[in-house]
Design an enzyme around this catalytic site. Structure first.
Site, PDB file in Angstrom:
ATOM      1  N   ARG A  33     -33.844  -0.941  14.241  1.00 17.13           N
ATOM      2  CA  ARG A  33     -32.800  -1.881  14.660  1.00 17.13           C
ATOM      3  C   ARG A  33     -33.345  -3.291  14.846  1.00 17.13           C
ATOM      4  O   ARG A  33     -32.760  -4.265  14.372  1.00 17.13           O
ATOM      5  CB  ARG A  33     -32.169  -1.386  15.963  1.00 17.13           C
ATOM      6  CG  ARG A  33     -31.124  -2.324  16.549  1.00 17.13           C
ATOM      7  CD  ARG A  33     -30.510  -1.737  17.816  1.00 17.13           C
ATOM      8  NE  ARG A  33     -31.520  -1.486  18.828  1.00 17.13           N
ATOM      9  CZ  ARG A  33     -31.967  -2.415  19.682  1.00 17.13           C
ATOM     10  NH1 ARG A  33     -31.501  -3.659  19.629  1.00 17.13           N
ATOM     11  NH2 ARG A  33     -32.879  -2.120  20.585  1.00 17.13           N
ATOM     12  N   ASP A  58     -29.191  -0.412  12.504  1.00 17.18           N
ATOM     13  CA  ASP A  58     -28.699  -0.208  13.865  1.00 17.18           C
ATOM     14  C   ASP A  58     -27.763   0.998  13.826  1.00 17.18           C
ATOM     15  O   ASP A  58     -26.662   0.924  13.278  1.00 17.18           O
ATOM     16  CB  ASP A  58     -27.966  -1.454  14.348  1.00 17.18           C
ATOM     17  CG  ASP A  58     -27.447  -1.328  15.769  1.00 17.18           C
ATOM     18  OD1 ASP A  58     -27.469  -0.210  16.329  1.00 17.18           O
ATOM     19  OD2 ASP A  58     -27.007  -2.346  16.327  1.00 17.18           O
ATOM     20  N   ASN A  85     -34.008  10.470  13.069  1.00 16.05           N
ATOM     21  CA  ASN A  85     -34.925  10.562  14.203  1.00 16.05           C
ATOM     22  C   ASN A  85     -34.505   9.703  15.400  1.00 16.05           C
ATOM     23  O   ASN A  85     -34.790  10.055  16.542  1.00 16.05           O
ATOM     24  CB  ASN A  85     -36.332  10.152  13.742  1.00 16.05           C
ATOM     25  CG  ASN A  85     -37.269   9.913  14.896  1.00 16.05           C
ATOM     26  OD1 ASN A  85     -37.718  10.848  15.554  1.00 16.05           O
ATOM     27  ND2 ASN A  85     -37.569   8.642  15.170  1.00 16.05           N
ATOM     28  N   TYR A 154     -27.694  13.378  26.756  1.00 24.64           N
ATOM     29  CA  TYR A 154     -28.642  13.740  25.701  1.00 24.64           C
ATOM     30  C   TYR A 154     -28.347  15.138  25.162  1.00 24.64           C
ATOM     31  O   TYR A 154     -28.291  15.353  23.946  1.00 24.64           O
ATOM     32  CB  TYR A 154     -30.053  13.667  26.256  1.00 24.64           C
ATOM     33  CG  TYR A 154     -31.150  13.847  25.234  1.00 24.64           C
ATOM     34  CD1 TYR A 154     -31.497  12.813  24.377  1.00 24.64           C
ATOM     35  CD2 TYR A 154     -31.843  15.051  25.136  1.00 24.64           C
ATOM     36  CE1 TYR A 154     -32.505  12.966  23.443  1.00 24.64           C
ATOM     37  CE2 TYR A 154     -32.854  15.211  24.208  1.00 24.64           C
ATOM     38  CZ  TYR A 154     -33.185  14.172  23.364  1.00 24.64           C
ATOM     39  OH  TYR A 154     -34.185  14.327  22.433  1.00 24.64           O
ATOM     40  N   LYS A 158     -27.197  16.199  21.369  1.00 25.69           N
ATOM     41  CA  LYS A 158     -28.060  17.009  20.513  1.00 25.69           C
ATOM     42  C   LYS A 158     -27.385  18.308  20.086  1.00 25.69           C
ATOM     43  O   LYS A 158     -27.621  18.796  18.961  1.00 25.69           O
ATOM     44  CB  LYS A 158     -29.385  17.296  21.214  1.00 25.69           C
ATOM     45  CG  LYS A 158     -30.280  16.061  21.337  1.00 25.69           C
ATOM     46  CD  LYS A 158     -30.634  15.471  19.980  1.00 25.69           C
ATOM     47  CE  LYS A 158     -31.633  14.326  20.099  1.00 25.69           C
ATOM     48  NZ  LYS A 158     -32.019  13.758  18.785  1.00 25.69           N
ATOM     49  N   THR A 189     -44.091  11.117  23.809  1.00 21.45           N
ATOM     50  CA  THR A 189     -43.464   9.877  23.370  1.00 21.45           C
ATOM     51  C   THR A 189     -43.013   9.077  24.584  1.00 21.45           C
ATOM     52  O   THR A 189     -43.057   9.555  25.721  1.00 21.45           O
ATOM     53  CB  THR A 189     -42.245  10.180  22.489  1.00 21.45           C
ATOM     54  OG1 THR A 189     -41.290  10.920  23.269  1.00 21.45           O
ATOM     55  CG2 THR A 189     -42.642  11.000  21.276  1.00 21.45           C
TER      56      THR A 189
END
Length: 229
Positions: A33, A58, A85, A154, A158, A189
């Site tokens: 983005r 984006d 991803n 989240y 998912k 991460t």
């Protein structure tokens, strides 16, 4: 040279997946983005010997997604692999009974609808490939088998991505487009905040991106092994 578009490729799993695919001879298109972050990722990958190009993307913007699909054609002339991803809002601070619906809506837009939009936008390019693949980077947080009231934005986004995986796999099976969801596991991460090394999580994504033509489709995997929906 096969080509892969990776969304959210400027850091973490996206950047490492780009490295690993580059090592396998892929031309990597880093969908990012932010322009500065995208150009930095491009420079890092090129510095490591990877053929890489930054694509402005984006995932919250339908116009940006359409423009990115055109850019893929202009820069690479085709596409073999799409890796969805990019993701936002691992909302550990929330519970399903007290959500911030702005967070929920943004998570659904970027984590679920965005992958759907970009998949459709590049579909004709994938159809021209001899070995087309779509990999949706998901999470066990989106599995029915382990669903709780935590991380509601989240998790809902998912589980929606997992459903999209099944739908696209069914729709595109006859065209040879393999579509799978991959859980990279709890990985160190920025979003995950700990866990196993990022390269370990990325290997399962690369596995799904490089499946043989008789490989599975419509599955949910971690480290190349099926896991429960």
């Amino acid at each position: 040279m096969p080509t892969a578009l990776i969304t959210g490729a400027n850091r973490g799993l996206g950047l490492e997946t780009a490295h690993q695919l580059g090592e396998k001879g892929f031309h990597v298109l880093a969908g990012v983005r932010n322009g500065e972050a995208g150009r930095r990722a491009e420079a890092i990958l090129r510095g490591a010997g990877v053929k890489a190009d930054f694509i402005a993307l984006d995932m919250a913007s339908p116009a940006s997604i359409a423009e990115a699909a055109q850019a893929v054609w202009q820069v690479a002339g085709g596409l073999d692999v799409l890796i969805n991803n990019a993701a936002v809002h691992y909302d550990t601070h929330q519970r399903v009974g007290a959500p911030d619906f702005d967070v929920v809506e943004e998570a659904l837009t970027i984590n679920t609808v965005g992958p759907w939009r970009i998949s459709v936008a590049v579909l004709e390019l994938l159809r021209r490939s001899d070995h087309p693949r779509i990999v949706n980077v998901s999470s066990e947080s989106g599995a029915w088998s382990s669903m709780t009231g935590t991380t509601p934005a989240y998790s809902l986004s998912k589980i929606g991505l997992n459903a999209l995986t099944r739908m696209m796999a069914s729709e595109f099976r006859g065209e040879g487009i393999l579509v799978n969801a991959v859980c990279p596991g709890w990985t160190a991460t920025d979003m995950g905040g700990g866990g196993r090394p990022i390269p370990d999580g990325a290997r399962g994504i690369v596995w799904a991106a490089t499946l043989p033509d008789d490989g599975p489709t419509g599955g949910f995997f971690r480290d190349g092994k099926p896991i429960a929906w």
